[in-house]
Design a protein around this motif. Structure first.
Motif, PDB file in Angstrom:
ATOM      1  N   THR A 163       0.711  -1.197  -0.231  1.00 37.46           N
ATOM      2  CA  THR A 163       0.036   0.088  -0.055  1.00 37.46           C
ATOM      3  C   THR A 163       1.078   1.210  -0.103  1.00 37.46           C
ATOM      4  O   THR A 163       2.059   1.364   0.489  1.00 37.46           O
ATOM      5  CB  THR A 163      -0.917   0.014   1.263  1.00 37.46           C
ATOM      6  N   ARG A 164       0.182   2.333  -0.344  1.00 34.16           N
ATOM      7  CA  ARG A 164       0.886   3.750  -0.326  1.00 34.16           C
ATOM      8  C   ARG A 164       1.423   3.996   1.091  1.00 34.16           C
ATOM      9  O   ARG A 164       2.449   4.510   1.407  1.00 34.16           O
ATOM     10  CB  ARG A 164      -0.176   4.801  -1.055  1.00 34.16           C
ATOM     11  N   GLU A 165       0.370   3.802   2.231  1.00 36.15           N
ATOM     12  CA  GLU A 165       0.599   4.153   3.353  1.00 36.15           C
ATOM     13  C   GLU A 165       1.879   3.204   3.839  1.00 36.15           C
ATOM     14  O   GLU A 165       2.765   3.801   4.475  1.00 36.15           O
ATOM     15  CB  GLU A 165      -0.397   3.514   4.343  1.00 36.15           C
ATOM     16  N   HIS A 188       1.383  -7.133  -6.479  1.00 41.69           N
ATOM     17  CA  HIS A 188       1.185  -6.088  -6.092  1.00 41.69           C
ATOM     18  C   HIS A 188       1.759  -4.838  -7.002  1.00 41.69           C
ATOM     19  O   HIS A 188       0.948  -3.657  -7.113  1.00 41.69           O
ATOM     20  CB  HIS A 188       1.474  -5.817  -4.787  1.00 41.69           C
ATOM     21  N   CYS A 192      -4.328  -4.952  -9.530  1.00 45.05           N
ATOM     22  CA  CYS A 192      -4.866  -3.991  -8.092  1.00 45.05           C
ATOM     23  C   CYS A 192      -6.335  -4.761  -8.116  1.00 45.05           C
ATOM     24  O   CYS A 192      -6.848  -5.329  -8.904  1.00 45.05           O
ATOM     25  CB  CYS A 192      -4.865  -2.758  -8.448  1.00 45.05           C
ATOM     26  N   ALA A 213      -4.395  -4.309  -3.730  1.00 42.86           N
ATOM     27  CA  ALA A 213      -4.766  -2.822  -3.235  1.00 42.86           C
ATOM     28  C   ALA A 213      -5.520  -2.039  -4.012  1.00 42.86           C
ATOM     29  O   ALA A 213      -5.808  -2.723  -5.337  1.00 42.86           O
ATOM     30  CB  ALA A 213      -3.474  -2.201  -2.286  1.00 42.86           C
ATOM     31  N   ASP A 217      -2.674   2.558  -4.623  1.00 37.92           N
ATOM     32  CA  ASP A 217      -1.599   1.984  -3.894  1.00 37.92           C
ATOM     33  C   ASP A 217      -0.688   1.242  -5.003  1.00 37.92           C
ATOM     34  O   ASP A 217       0.602   1.503  -4.747  1.00 37.92           O
ATOM     35  CB  ASP A 217      -2.130   0.819  -3.120  1.00 37.92           C
TER      36      ASP A 217
ATOM     37  N   GLN B 116      -6.146   5.858   9.168  1.00 41.13           N
ATOM     38  CA  GLN B 116      -5.120   5.792   8.469  1.00 41.13           C
ATOM     39  C   GLN B 116      -3.851   6.579   8.798  1.00 41.13           C
ATOM     40  O   GLN B 116      -3.815   7.670   9.372  1.00 41.13           O
ATOM     41  CB  GLN B 116      -5.495   6.785   7.096  1.00 41.13           C
TER      42      GLN B 116
END
Lengths: 361, 361
Positions: A163-165, A188, A192, A213, A217, B116
């Motif tokens: 994920t981006r997070e 990944h 997606c 995701a 992401d 988040q």
């Protein structure tokens, strides 16, 4: 350009994250079929995860899986130990003979799971400082285990960033000097959740951990490519009967589809060949302290068009989430320790040719 | 020992974590009843949490609660701002007039919650470096937010530590030089889940966040007392009708029972008076950068026996989980800025006497 000009030599690739299912589930993969799939995918060295049945959590289970590997493996390998709530001392004593320690901290396939941070701490305290630790830790769990690793002053490799997070967290941690490394999987990077219907992936066939995701992401992984140290297939074969069953296990096969996907990205200009080699050879060797494989190389035709098809694969699971994917770039030949082990779409190495690169003495 | 010899003077105590329920739920508490309860408990300065209705998340809601406080508060106070997914810039611009920023990262009462990590990061990036941040973060979420705070190089105060896992994590983080501080509540120090039946606390009356933990968790707080910077009541009043209803809100009242519990522990030798003052005055002043309250003190009879009873309390919620608890040590008098504000079990300060210690100019 003539045909020969598009053929390049590359070092034998390393996959630091594969599931070979032996002992316990050889109907979907074993050390023979899984390492054949590795060679057919250009991987001459694989690091096998410990969530087998029984899981590899001590001397007896390690010896059980290594006995099978000695007889059957066609490529080189090492075997991870799994961190459990009671085995910090035992696995630490076995560290020299293992690929590294795997800590499962979030939902995955199989029984290995460390719920309590006290158990994480026991492993960080006991495991030798110079041996690799890999964590399956998503989202805030990833942040938590990065903290614990930092407090115990040890490097940590984060599996399958999705994920981006997560990738932004790792970027920040690296910028601040923490010793973290990470890997991303082909699924990944190239799939997606929005792609699932168009690829015919529904129900259990869409299940993988971490989950596919969002497109945002996926694009964040590409936008932060320099933060991704390794590509790793997370090859996780299950049969279609299992994937279509009532309790579908999560996981995608990946060993034989990873390189064509990477080479296609090279052909499209999204990756350089150097990007691939850094993440499939140079960085895994450094992070996991892996020996050189002498007289070992691939021959790859960068221009050859192809199509991904489960019908051509060595993995026993018999399907791929990338079915029908048009590719550019094809593996022609693999030489491992001076012997031709793959050529003309045929694995030539015999079972037992593979060596345990952590074997001592 | 004669009666006078057991009476001591103490500074006015500070509670950095109270819920006063105004605006939105004044049937269970408001700035009048809540600050009367504070004075009756020996607290001359309280920091009020932002999970009101509406929550305090910007200029308009901050002014709404401060307008009520100006009219009604009997003790000094400041008001927290709540971190939401969209307000990092706005709350940062209001920081000078607030107690600090509260980040809710795990389950609590009310709508404020940051799921988040990207939102956590926005607040760590925007909030002024010299202003307090308090996180409700349990277990691995606590580890995650400690990492983020460290990566953004800012101090972090951890609310209501409740478990062995958490206090040992904070101990380790402090030992490694991270700028974390923490608080523990009287209910986590003096109760545990095993006590619930004997105290007649079942169903909704047992609900509090973080939950009461095990006896081993409670003892770990005492064994790591030097790691606990502050005591905080987390005064969270709800009526018994609500607690006994179908969807009981979590929370215990605490302002009027905290000091008798601490003084009883002093009488038993489990705490020193200095331990109490460090955690109810010295450390909160330092951590939250609070001004001195001139001519402000308590008179406490360390020997006087008492019994906790909701019948004697000023909080509007009308019950206490410590009902019938035998105590030793009684608050006799409170003087706040030169005025006697509590004496003979009676609050003497009028509504509006309290000052906002963050008021500017």
């Amino acid at each position: 350009m003539n045909a020969d000009a598009s053929v390049v030599k590359m070092p034998g690739l390393i996959d630091p994250h594969v599931h070979l299912r032996e002992p316990g589930a050889t109907h979907k993969e074993d050390w023979d079929s899984g390492t054949a799939a590795a060679l057919a995918g250009g991987f001459t060295l694989v690091l096998a995860m410990p969530n087998t049945q029984p899981p590899v959590t001590g001397a007896a289970s390690l010896e059980m899986t290594l006995a099978a590997a000695r007889r059957k493996a066609r490529c080189d390998y090492a075997q991870y130990l799994g961190a459990g709530p009671e085995n910090a001392g035992e696995v630490a004593s076995l560290a020299g003979g293992a690929a590294g320690l795997k800590m499962y901290l979030d939902q995955t396939y199989g029984p290995l799971r460390l719920d309590q941070m006290a158990d994480w701490r026991a492993h960080f305290a006991a495991w030798p400082k110079d041996r690799p630790i890999v964590a399956h830790a998503e989202g805030r769990t990833m942040a938590a285990v990065i903290l614990l690793a930092a407090l115990y002053e040890r490097p940590l490799h984060l599996a399958h960033v999705a994920t981006r997070e997560e990738i932004l967290l790792i970027r920040l941690a690296k910028e601040k000097g923490l010793r973290v490394t990470c890997e991303a999987t082909p699924h990944h990077l190239f799939l997606c959740e929005e792609d699932l219907p168009a690829r015919g992936l529904s129900g259990g066939r869409a299940e993988v951990r971490p989950r596919l995701a969002t497109a945002a992401d996926r694009e964040a992984l590409w936008a932060n490519l320099e933060v991704i140290d390794c590509f790793a297939s997370d090859h996780a074969p299950h049969t279609l009967a299992e994937k279509d069953g009532a309790q579908p296990p999560p996981g995608f096969p990946g060993l034989e589809t990873a390189l064509p996907l990477y080479l296609s990205a090279v052909a499209e200009g999204r990756l350089s060949l150097e990007d691939v080699l850094m993440r499939c050879y140079t960085n895994p060797r450094r992070i996991f302290n892996l020996p050189e494989q002498p007289e070992t190389w691939l021959e790859v035709d960068l221009q050859a068009a192809g199509e991904i098809s489960a019908g051509k694969t060595y993995t026993r699971c018999g399907w791929t989430p990338f079915e029908g994917w048009q590719t550019r770039g094809r593996l022609q030949r693999v030489v491992l320790r001076g012997r031709e082990v793959y050529h003309d779409e045929t694995v030539l190495a015999a079972p037992g040719y593979g060596k345990n690169i952590r074997e001592q003495g």
